[in-house]
Design an enzyme around this catalytic site. Structure first.
Site, PDB file in Angstrom:
ATOM      1  N   GLU A   1     -11.567  -0.344  -2.999  1.00 48.12           N
ATOM      2  CA  GLU A   1     -10.823   0.214  -2.159  1.00 48.12           C
ATOM      3  C   GLU A   1      -9.454   1.108  -2.596  1.00 48.12           C
ATOM      4  O   GLU A   1      -9.443   1.378  -3.894  1.00 48.12           O
ATOM      5  CB  GLU A   1      -9.967  -0.856  -0.798  1.00 48.12           C
ATOM      6  CG  GLU A   1      -9.068  -1.820  -1.859  1.00 48.12           C
ATOM      7  CD  GLU A   1      -8.915  -3.093  -0.770  1.00 48.12           C
ATOM      8  OE1 GLU A   1      -9.460  -3.204   0.388  1.00 48.12           O
ATOM      9  OE2 GLU A   1      -8.168  -3.878  -1.203  1.00 48.12           O
TER      10      GLU A   1
ATOM     11  N   ASP B   1       0.922  -1.344   0.154  1.00 47.13           N
ATOM     12  CA  ASP B   1       0.009   0.165   0.063  1.00 47.13           C
ATOM     13  C   ASP B   1       0.824   1.334  -0.009  1.00 47.13           C
ATOM     14  O   ASP B   1       0.732   2.092   0.845  1.00 47.13           O
ATOM     15  CB  ASP B   1      -0.815   0.155   1.207  1.00 47.13           C
ATOM     16  CG  ASP B   1      -1.681  -1.409   1.529  1.00 47.13           C
ATOM     17  OD1 ASP B   1      -1.928  -1.860   0.640  1.00 47.13           O
ATOM     18  OD2 ASP B   1      -2.033  -1.594   2.686  1.00 47.13           O
TER      19      ASP B   1
HETATM   20  O1  FUB Z   1      -3.128  -3.467   3.625  1.00 40.96           O
HETATM   21  C1  FUB Z   1      -4.309  -3.963   4.215  1.00 40.96           C
HETATM   22  C2  FUB Z   1      -5.241  -3.768   3.213  1.00 40.96           C
HETATM   23  O2  FUB Z   1      -5.177  -4.470   2.103  1.00 40.96           O
HETATM   24  C3  FUB Z   1      -5.404  -2.113   2.563  1.00 40.96           C
HETATM   25  O3  FUB Z   1      -5.863  -1.341   3.430  1.00 40.96           O
HETATM   26  C4  FUB Z   1      -6.053  -2.657   1.330  1.00 40.96           C
HETATM   27  O4  FUB Z   1      -6.198  -1.496   0.486  1.00 40.96           O
HETATM   28  C5  FUB Z   1      -5.316  -3.920   0.526  1.00 40.96           C
HETATM   29  O5  FUB Z   1      -4.223  -3.469  -0.107  1.00 40.96           O
END
Ligand code: FUB
Length: 321
Positions: A222, A14
């Site tokens: 997301e 991320d």
């Molecule tokens: O890294 C944890 C979660 O996985 C993130 O918040 C999401 O976007 C995904 O990458």
């Protein structure tokens, strides 16, 4: 062009890339093998701290330094676990880390931590942002100095538990031709501590001006990111279970945004998450995959590759190799 693994020494994911004082700072989340089992709510992502990576030069070739741990869940009074995606913005010489984590009731919120330098250390506020929920904040400073936070993620990111900024009694995940769950955007207060307004939906329209439906593989899931190119606002995001990075363009930070296309084809690993930044006059896509961990989806590795636009400002679709 081949992507570069940025930090083979450790598993991180991320990446939020920001240029401060002419240097590149990458704020990733920090994966480790907690022993938790894989589940659809991301219970295996039990991250507990953040580091910052510092790069002085071309991200494809320059040395990548781990400039140290900038925040640990132990030092966040309101948070119990799962320090997921974060981002940093500068205002008047102070640096504000906005991050997502679960409180002691298992509910995700966004927190703020403040530092005098991009390398931290960051000191967390005792409480999360009032009225905040879900995950994956991206903080965007517009040319007039206004700061906006984009956030939200479905499934494990809990966005399906909210409507009109209120928690629901029962979760609702739209299906079929229903409108999908949108990312949210809110301007932040002048002191970068709270929402200055109620978060609004980030609406993504198709070429006919209709919202992309819930069953469209290009709908938001997301990993919101905002950048500006030639005066236009580029909202990019992950489609989660269809494993794409996509983008849409608008005329202002709130949208609506018109869907444009795929930025990155699926990578190895379940999640795909990115940031886009201009460094030394060139554009780059920062992202992650699970090749080095042999497709262990909760052990991700950071990557970078050049990003190009065509003459109409469209991002050229990439494969991460
Ligand atoms: O890294 C944890 C979660 O996985 C993130 O918040 C999401 O976007 C995904 O990458």
């Amino acid at each position: 062009m081949k992507a570069r693994y940025l930090f083979p020494e450790d598993y991180m994911a991320d990446p939020s890339a920001n240029v401060f004082n002419g240097k590149l700072y990458i704020y990733p989340s920090h994966d480790w093998d907690s022993g938790e089992c894989f589940d659809d709510d991301g219970g295996h992502f039990q991250m507990k701290d953040y580091h910052v990576l510092c790069i002085d030069g071309d991200p494809m070739t320059a040395e990548v330094k781990d400039c140290g741990k900038i925040l640990d869940v132990e030092n966040v009074a309101w948070a119990e676990k799962q320090m997921w995606d974060n981002d940093v913005v500068e205002k008047n010489g102070k640096y504000y880390l906005i991050f997502s984590a679960k409180d002691y009731n298992g509910v995700f919120h966004l927190g703020v931590a403040v530092a005098d330098k991009p390398e931290g250390p960051f000191i967390a506020n005792p409480d999360p942002i009032r009225g905040s929920y879900s995950i994956d904040p991206c903080v965007f400073k517009d040319d007039d100095g206004s700061i906006y936070v984009y956030f939200g993620g479905i499934w494990g990111g809990q966005l399906q538990w909210y409507k009109d900024n209120k928690a629901l009694k029962c979760e609702h995940l739209p299906e079929g031709k229903e409108d999908p769950l949108p990312s949210r955007v809110a301007k932040l207060t002048d002191d970068v501590q709270q929402f200055a307004e109620m978060p609004k939906a980030v609406v993504i329209l198709d070429e006919n001006g209709k919202p992309l439906p819930a069953d469209d593989p290009h709908r938001f899931f997301e990993a919101s990111w905002m950048h500006k190119y030639n005066g236009k606002y580029y909202f990019s995001y992950s489609t989660g279970d269809s494993h794409l990075l996509c983008y849409a363009i608008g005329d202002n930070p709130y949208g609506p945004f018109t869907y444009q296309g795929v930025i990155l084809e699926p990578v190895v690993g379940w999640t795909t998450h990115h940031s886009i930044a201009e460094v030394g006059g060139k554009w780059y896509l920062f992202h992650h995959d699970c090749v080095p961990s042999n497709d262990t989806t909760w052990l991700r590795s950071l990557k970078v590759m050049p990003l190009e636009y065509d003459e109409n400002g469209k991002i050229i679709t990439m494969k991460s190799e």
